[in-house]
Enzyme design. Structure first.
Site, short mmCIF file in Angstrom:
data_model
loop_
_atom_site.label_atom_id
_atom_site.label_comp_id
_atom_site.label_asym_id
_atom_site.label_seq_id
_atom_site.Cartn_x
_atom_site.Cartn_y
_atom_site.Cartn_z
N LYS A 9 0.82 -1.17 -0.16
CA LYS A 9 -0.10 0.01 0.10
C LYS A 9 0.80 1.14 0.03
O LYS A 9 2.13 1.03 0.60
CB LYS A 9 -1.28 0.01 1.11
CG LYS A 9 -1.11 0.56 2.49
CD LYS A 9 -0.64 1.93 3.06
CE LYS A 9 0.58 1.87 3.90
NZ LYS A 9 0.78 2.68 4.88
N ASP A 136 -4.40 -0.15 9.07
CA ASP A 136 -4.18 -0.31 7.70
C ASP A 136 -4.90 -1.25 7.19
O ASP A 136 -4.78 -1.54 5.83
CB ASP A 136 -2.80 -0.29 7.28
CG ASP A 136 -2.06 1.25 7.39
OD1 ASP A 136 -2.89 2.20 7.16
OD2 ASP A 136 -1.06 1.38 7.29
O1 C5P Z 1 -2.75 0.07 14.14
P1 C5P Z 1 -1.50 -0.35 13.94
O2 C5P Z 1 -1.03 -1.55 14.82
O3 C5P Z 1 -0.68 -0.42 12.81
O4 C5P Z 1 -0.40 0.91 14.73
C1 C5P Z 1 0.68 0.71 15.16
C2 C5P Z 1 0.83 1.95 15.83
O5 C5P Z 1 1.00 3.03 15.22
C3 C5P Z 1 -0.40 2.47 16.96
O6 C5P Z 1 0.11 1.57 18.30
C4 C5P Z 1 0.05 3.86 17.31
O7 C5P Z 1 1.10 4.28 18.06
C5 C5P Z 1 0.50 4.37 15.84
N1 C5P Z 1 -0.61 4.85 15.00
C6 C5P Z 1 -1.35 5.88 15.19
N2 C5P Z 1 -2.24 6.53 14.31
C7 C5P Z 1 -2.88 5.75 13.48
C8 C5P Z 1 -1.99 4.49 13.22
C9 C5P Z 1 -0.97 4.00 13.86
O8 C5P Z 1 -0.93 6.77 16.21
N3 C5P Z 1 -3.78 6.28 12.63
#
Ligand code: C5P
Length: 284
Positions: A9, A136
């Site tokens: 992506k 994502d």
């Molecule tokens: O959701 P994911 O596990 O991919 O996100 C990893 C980390 O990235 C989250 O714990 C957060 O710290 C950060 N994040 C965020 N805002 C988002 C996506 C991710 O702060 N929209």
């Protein structure tokens, strides 16, 4: 055996527009996909197992720590819990690299197992499950270009994006998404999705180049080699736009022609033997 592609992506732009009380950031991003990616294969088995091959397989966990296994376990619950599958992941994309490899793998295994076990969760349930795995994963489940907001759950599909020659470059540093969000300084950007039709490459570049990736400056601070990647891409013939995707470190270059992209990939590879350089295409 069922085979599902897990394409990379690409965040064409990414504005950080706010922060929720739980620490997650609100985003406004135009996301699209690359022609290259990982591959998931599943076949019926009595237990659930994962094996990983490919250039980036080394060191990856194959147990419950792997997002693929977490996704599989959740789909198994929809199937009644008493079934299994042999899952194979071909890991072609660098890990922790801003192009959603892990998220794409999770989305692909969800699709593959729904087919294998003949379960059809409601669309809303699938999307909620995807979001519970990572911000994502919902967009990766749709697999189509879209403006994405909220933390990743508000998806407005975009049709008619052109196919654009692209080169992906990762300098071999894994960056942690939370640390890049933490390193970000200053206020928030405005959400700025565009309404212009972007059917031609030129229109798309015009719209995207006046927007930014708000995570690029903090990522360069954490890993200065990302700046070298951007510089390397921007010096190539026929480059239309060079930018980092997601929280990095992978950067993408969009090119005028396939030939330009091919030449750029060749010279970036030979000048930087340690970098992962992939010539591909951006898909709408
Ligand atoms: O959701 P994911 O596990 O991919 O996100 C990893 C980390 O990235 C989250 O714990 C957060 O710290 C950060 N994040 C965020 N805002 C988002 C996506 C991710 O702060 N929209």
């Amino acid at each position: 055996m069922i085979r599902v592609q897990a394409p990379a992506k690409i965040n064409l732009y990414l504005h950080v527009t706010g922060k929720r009380d739980d620490g997650y950031h609100l985003l406004d991003s135009l996301m699209a996909f690359a022609e290259c990616g990982d591959v998931i294969e599943v076949e019926a088995a009595s237990d659930l197992s994962l094996s990983i091959s490919g250039p980036f397989a080394e060191g990856l966990p194959t147990g419950p720590d792997n997002l693929v296994m977490q996704a599989a376990e959740k789909i198994r619950q929809f199937a009644g819990g008493a079934t299994g599958a042999r899952i194979k992941l071909q890991k072609n994309l660098p890990v922790a690299s801003g192009i959603g490899g892990g998220s794409a793998d999770a989305a692909a295994v969800m699709k593959a197992l729904c087919q294998l076990w003949e379960v059809a969760p409601a669309e809303g349930d699938l999307m909620a499950l995807a979001l519970s795995l990572g911000a994502d994963v919902p967009i990766c489940l749709t697999g189509k270009a879209a403006f994405v907001s909220g933390i990743g759950e508000i998806i407005t599909p975009v049709s008619d994006l052109p196919t654009v020659p692209m080169v992906l470059v990762n300098p071999g540093v894994a960056v942690s998404t939370p640390s890049i969000f933490k390193a970000r300084q200053g206020g928030f950007s405005n959400p700025n999705p565009f309404t212009e039709i972007s059917q031609t490459t030129q229109q798309l570049i015009e719209c995207v180049s006046v927007r930014s990736n708000d995570l690029m400056a903090p990522a360069i601070q954490v890993a200065s080699v990302i700046g070298e990647v951007i510089e390397g891409l921007s010096e190539c013939n026929g480059i239309l736009l060079s930018r980092m995707s997601g929280s990095g470190a992978t950067c993408f270059g969009l090119f005028d022609t396939q030939q330009d992209a091919q030449q750029a990939a060749r010279s970036l590879k030979s000048n930087n033997p340690g970098w992962w350089v992939e010539q591909t295409e951006l898909f709408g």
